[in-house]
Design a protein around this motif. Structure first.
Motif, mmCIF file in Angstrom:
data_model
loop_
_atom_site.group_PDB
_atom_site.id
_atom_site.type_symbol
_atom_site.label_atom_id
_atom_site.label_comp_id
_atom_site.label_asym_id
_atom_site.label_seq_id
_atom_site.Cartn_x
_atom_site.Cartn_y
_atom_site.Cartn_z
ATOM 1 N N ASP A 189 0.773 -1.401 0.007
ATOM 2 C CA ASP A 189 -0.130 0.127 -0.176
ATOM 3 C C ASP A 189 0.870 1.463 0.017
ATOM 4 O OD1 ASP A 189 -2.282 -1.526 0.069
ATOM 5 O OD2 ASP A 189 -2.476 -1.012 2.040
ATOM 6 N N ILE A 190 1.880 1.652 -0.379
ATOM 7 C CA ILE A 190 3.281 2.667 -0.750
ATOM 8 C C ILE A 190 2.485 3.610 -1.648
ATOM 9 C CG2 ILE A 190 4.763 1.560 -2.702
ATOM 10 C CD1 ILE A 190 5.690 2.211 1.064
ATOM 11 N N GLU A 191 1.837 3.095 -1.992
ATOM 12 C CA GLU A 191 0.664 4.269 -3.273
ATOM 13 C C GLU A 191 0.055 5.745 -2.007
ATOM 14 O OE1 GLU A 191 -1.557 0.725 -4.271
ATOM 15 O OE2 GLU A 191 0.004 1.631 -3.531
ATOM 16 N N PHE A 192 -0.142 4.768 -1.112
ATOM 17 C CA PHE A 192 -1.606 5.823 -0.468
ATOM 18 C C PHE A 192 -0.539 6.729 0.457
ATOM 19 C CE2 PHE A 192 -3.620 1.718 -1.279
ATOM 20 C CZ PHE A 192 -4.854 2.470 -1.888
ATOM 21 N N HIS A 231 1.583 14.273 5.206
ATOM 22 C CA HIS A 231 1.202 14.099 5.890
ATOM 23 C C HIS A 231 1.812 12.856 6.758
ATOM 24 C CE1 HIS A 231 0.008 14.404 10.448
ATOM 25 N NE2 HIS A 231 -1.325 14.082 10.595
ATOM 26 N N TYR A 232 1.079 11.646 6.580
ATOM 27 C CA TYR A 232 1.323 9.706 7.075
ATOM 28 C C TYR A 232 1.119 9.224 6.129
ATOM 29 C CZ TYR A 232 0.035 6.559 10.485
ATOM 30 O OH TYR A 232 0.410 5.636 11.236
ATOM 31 N N SER A 233 1.982 7.920 6.014
ATOM 32 C CA SER A 233 2.517 7.036 4.738
ATOM 33 C C SER A 233 0.855 6.313 5.535
ATOM 34 C CB SER A 233 3.391 6.517 4.903
ATOM 35 O OG SER A 233 4.550 7.924 4.837
ATOM 36 N N MET A 234 0.101 5.445 4.921
ATOM 37 C CA MET A 234 -0.621 4.411 4.898
ATOM 38 C C MET A 234 -0.047 3.144 4.861
ATOM 39 S SD MET A 234 -2.962 6.890 4.787
ATOM 40 C CE MET A 234 -3.161 7.472 3.108
ATOM 41 N N GLY A 235 1.144 2.941 3.499
ATOM 42 C CA GLY A 235 1.582 1.799 3.156
ATOM 43 C C GLY A 235 2.976 1.818 4.014
ATOM 44 N N GLY A 236 3.453 0.621 4.353
ATOM 45 C CA GLY A 236 4.862 0.049 4.421
ATOM 46 C C GLY A 236 4.955 -1.137 4.894
ATOM 47 N N VAL A 237 5.768 -1.608 5.628
ATOM 48 C CA VAL A 237 6.015 -3.083 5.470
ATOM 49 C C VAL A 237 4.734 -3.909 5.963
ATOM 50 C CG1 VAL A 237 7.591 -5.064 6.028
ATOM 51 C CG2 VAL A 237 7.885 -2.556 6.959
ATOM 52 N N ARG A 266 -1.888 1.276 -9.894
ATOM 53 C CA ARG A 266 -3.239 1.342 -9.432
ATOM 54 C C ARG A 266 -3.978 2.339 -10.155
ATOM 55 N NH1 ARG A 266 -6.638 -0.243 -4.742
ATOM 56 N NH2 ARG A 266 -4.372 -1.530 -4.101
ATOM 57 N N THR A 267 -4.590 1.437 -11.275
ATOM 58 C CA THR A 267 -5.416 2.393 -12.211
ATOM 59 C C THR A 267 -7.043 2.422 -11.794
ATOM 60 O OG1 THR A 267 -5.938 1.141 -13.560
ATOM 61 C CG2 THR A 267 -4.189 1.542 -13.766
ATOM 62 N N TRP A 313 -10.537 -3.394 -8.032
ATOM 63 C CA TRP A 313 -9.060 -2.810 -7.497
ATOM 64 C C TRP A 313 -9.237 -2.766 -5.736
ATOM 65 C CZ3 TRP A 313 -4.156 -2.887 -7.951
ATOM 66 C CH2 TRP A 313 -4.034 -2.581 -9.432
ATOM 67 N N ARG A 314 -10.060 -3.455 -4.947
ATOM 68 C CA ARG A 314 -9.987 -3.471 -3.748
ATOM 69 C C ARG A 314 -8.759 -4.419 -3.560
ATOM 70 N NH1 ARG A 314 -13.741 -6.455 -0.354
ATOM 71 N NH2 ARG A 314 -11.981 -6.177 1.838
ATOM 72 N N ARG A 315 -7.753 -4.211 -3.891
ATOM 73 C CA ARG A 315 -6.934 -5.466 -3.745
ATOM 74 C C ARG A 315 -5.798 -4.301 -3.136
ATOM 75 N NH1 ARG A 315 -6.970 -10.538 -5.652
ATOM 76 N NH2 ARG A 315 -5.531 -10.439 -6.130
ATOM 77 N N ASN A 316 -4.449 -5.132 -2.021
ATOM 78 C CA ASN A 316 -3.248 -4.110 -1.984
ATOM 79 C C ASN A 316 -2.243 -4.938 -3.203
ATOM 80 O OD1 ASN A 316 -4.366 -5.841 0.985
ATOM 81 N ND2 ASN A 316 -4.193 -4.135 0.716
ATOM 82 N N ILE A 317 -1.269 -3.822 -3.072
ATOM 83 C CA ILE A 317 -0.232 -3.716 -3.699
ATOM 84 C C ILE A 317 0.310 -4.243 -2.953
ATOM 85 C CG2 ILE A 317 1.575 -2.245 -5.665
ATOM 86 C CD1 ILE A 317 -1.085 -1.137 -6.519
ATOM 87 N N VAL A 318 1.628 -4.996 -3.058
ATOM 88 C CA VAL A 318 2.278 -5.240 -2.569
ATOM 89 C C VAL A 318 4.157 -5.545 -3.160
ATOM 90 C CG1 VAL A 318 3.183 -8.100 -1.722
ATOM 91 C CG2 VAL A 318 0.983 -7.304 -1.450
#
Length: 598
Positions: free
Chosen positions: A246-249, A368-374, A536-537, A555-560
């Motif tokens: 979810d690093i795009e968020f 402000h904040y990263s929703m994505g990460g490890v 993420r289109t 696209w209710r999926r996570n990008i890993v």
């Protein structure tokens, strides 16, 4: 510099070993904010003595900048609230790509964590009958956000640090980890340097907990300090073989200070959501309360992505101030009420010549904040790399596509405790020894860092970080499209090539050297952001594609992401469903009625 950015293993082993300190501990906690502190307290409670290391002075972590509050379904003012509705609000705000287990663990455990913090001395604001007071925050169905005026994060970290000190938990400040010690199979510690002495340090531990923050400071306009949230946590994990998700968020908070009005040193600095939670109104340069056009029911307390895009739209269409912002006005509230509920904002703006009890503030969105990460197992913090765990803003899962205000502090203590307890169960009584191969790996890293410190090129890391911030703000900001994202990737490649001509003005204790190490974290994380956003289109939460403006159910999926032999490997993964009790709360459709504040 490019060798350092890619891998320490590209530096040849030498016959001239570099002196360094060696520290062996059962558990190493990298990061001394709320998440690291709470994990360390749980470890100590279980009889395991961790070592906590931080990049800044003890008690001066980014947690202190989380001002507005911390969520828990206590029901102090709205007794109908409960943890399932808190979870439902979190999933809804995250556009249903959150990890439901992480969400439910956070929501379910938070009432106990709040009571625990109160027992440890955190001075929560109280109602007249002595209950912990709660305020509205954006997109929450009930008053759920507990607070200490508008300095909640500072009060919470002070409380956690005092608790840790009472337990004699060892701590080292001003130490920067530059790489995790790994043989490609498991993590066995970390390498870095003392930022005050310049001395290299090898930390040997069979269990490393990453709690090193997020990545929002990569952007040119952001709410963090220059030495925080540079992507170190995710970059360290990625380099050790962990996955990112979810690093795009990236959340753009609607209300950052406007540098053209208050000075460049204030540009992007957070104006807490508590201002809007206490009834603050957004006004454009034409005097219109413009949120009536975008969200007539929830107004200024709609989701952060909605409010941020609305402000950006007003500015883009010419209804912003001459300084490139809009107005946030709380002056209609009683003067003493404002001073009691928002003391830090009163003091800050007062120092700049603005009395917010009488005049509005100028604000604009800020990273402000990263929703994505490890990518972790939320109940254990396990990353899939043996010996490596992660927690806090370094990880993904709780927040999905957009974070519910007040949930960042909540995640740190709810999940931090669980991770600490799990790691404690994995620890045996042996003190880990350092092997010859581990010393060789450390020597390679220290030689790479020494070569970096001796760089005599033409460009500084500070310049490159500024240019990187512009690339992300321009190409991976509030509004995105394919052409711009591809252009951003091309500009990133060009910037990476310029690192071969780096110049360090100073030794290993200098800010320039620190920024050069930051750059080695920031560049790979910037690439993951751009590539995931391109992949993420659709538009979902904080990720808005003007060429794909609708949310796509497929696209209710996570990008890993992970590091492959030739670069980043991207794949998608389906999202689990919430428990039946939380699904019932989702289906009921609870929603904030903003007009309770009127």
């Amino acid at each position: 510099m490019r060798d350092r950015l890619q891998t320490a293993e590209t530096v040849a082993v030498r016959d001239d070993p570099i002196d360094h300190e060696t520290v062996s501990v059962p558990v190493l906690v990298v990061g001394a904010g709320a998440a690291g502190a709470r994990a360390a307290i749980a470890l100590a409670d279980a009889g395991v003595e961790p070592l906590v290391i931080g990049k800044s002075d003890h008690g001066d972590a980014h947690t202190t900048w989380a001002a507005g509050g911390i969520n828990a379904a206590l029901g102090s003012l709205d007794p109908e609230d409960d943890w399932t509705i808190h979870a439902a609000d979190t999933l809804d705000e995250g556009h249903y790509i959150n990890d439901p287990e992480a969400v439910e663990l956070t929501a379910k455990h938070m009432p106990d964590r709040i009571r625990e913090l109160a027992d440890w001395g955190m001075p929560f604001d109280r109602t007249e009958d002595g209950k912990i007071n709660q305020r509205y925050f954006g997109a929450q169905s009930f008053r759920r956000t507990c607070f200490v005026g508008d300095r909640t994060g500072e009060a919470m970290l002070d409380t956690l640090v005092a608790k840790a000190q009472s337990m004699d938990i060892p701590y080292r400040d001003n130490v920067m980890v530059t790489r995790l010690l790994t043989d490609g199979e498991r993590v066995a510690g970390a390498m870095g340097f003392d930022m005050e002495s310049g001395e290299f340090v090898l930390f040997r531990s069979d269990h490393v907990v990453l709690a090193a923050g997020g990545s929002s400071a990569l952007y040119h306009r952001h709410s963090s300090r220059a030495d925080e949230n540079n992507g170190d946590g995710p970059a360290l994990a990625l380099g050790a073989g962990a996955r990112l998700m979810d690093i795009e968020f990236v959340q753009f908070h609607p209300t950052g200070m406007v540098g053209a009005r208050y000075g460049e040193e204030w540009d992007g600095r957070l104006v807490t959501e508590a201002v809007r939670g206490e009834g603050g109104r957004l006004i454009n340069a034409e005097g219109e309360r413009f949120m009536e056009r975008y969200s007539p029911d929830q107004m200024e307390l709609d989701a952060r992505d909605v409010v941020a895009r609305a402000i950006a739209q007003e500015i883009r269409e010419g209804r912003g101030t001459d300084n490139g912002g809009v107005y946030l006005d709380i002056s209609h509230r009683d003067d003493q009420y404002i001073k009691d509920r928002l003391p830090s904002m009163v003091e800050r703006f007062g120092s700049l010549g603005v009395d917010i009890t009488e005049a509005p503030m100028e604000v604009a969105p800020t990273a402000h904040y990263s929703m994505g990460g490890v990518d972790i197992d939320s109940s254990t913090g396990e990353t899939g790399v043996p010996g490596l765990y992660a927690v806090g803003e370094t990880v993904a899962g709780v927040h999905g596509a957009n974070r519910l205000g007040g949930n960042s502090l909540a995640e740190t203590v709810a999940i931090g405790k669980l991770v600490g307890e799990h790691v404690a169960e994995q620890v045996d009584d042996t003190v880990p020894a350092v092997t010859a191969s581990q010393r060789a790996l450390a020597q390679r890293e220290f030689h790479a860092l020494a070569e970096l410190a001796d760089s005599e090129g033409e460009v500084t890391a500070r310049e490159l970080l500024a240019d990187l911030g512009d690339i992300l703000w321009e190409h991976a900001g509030i509004l995105r499209d394919e052409a711009s994202l591809r252009e951003g990737l091309a500009e990133l490649d060009a910037l990476r090539a310029r690192t071969a001509d780096l110049r360090i003005d100073g030794d290993r204790t200098s800010r320039e050297f620190e920024f050069a190490v930051d750059l080695s974290f920031s560049l790979p994380i910037a690439e993951t952001m751009l590539r995931a956003a391109l992949e993420r289109t659709e538009s979902r939460g904080a990720h808005y594609r003007t060429d794909y403006p609708e949310t796509d159910g497929d696209w209710r999926r996570n990008i890993v992401m992970s590091e492959g032999p030739t670069g980043l490997d991207l794949r998608t993964r389906g999202v689990a469903e919430p428990s039946s009790e939380v699904q019932d709360a989702v289906d009921t459709g609870y929603e904030l009625d903003y007009h309770h504040l009127e």
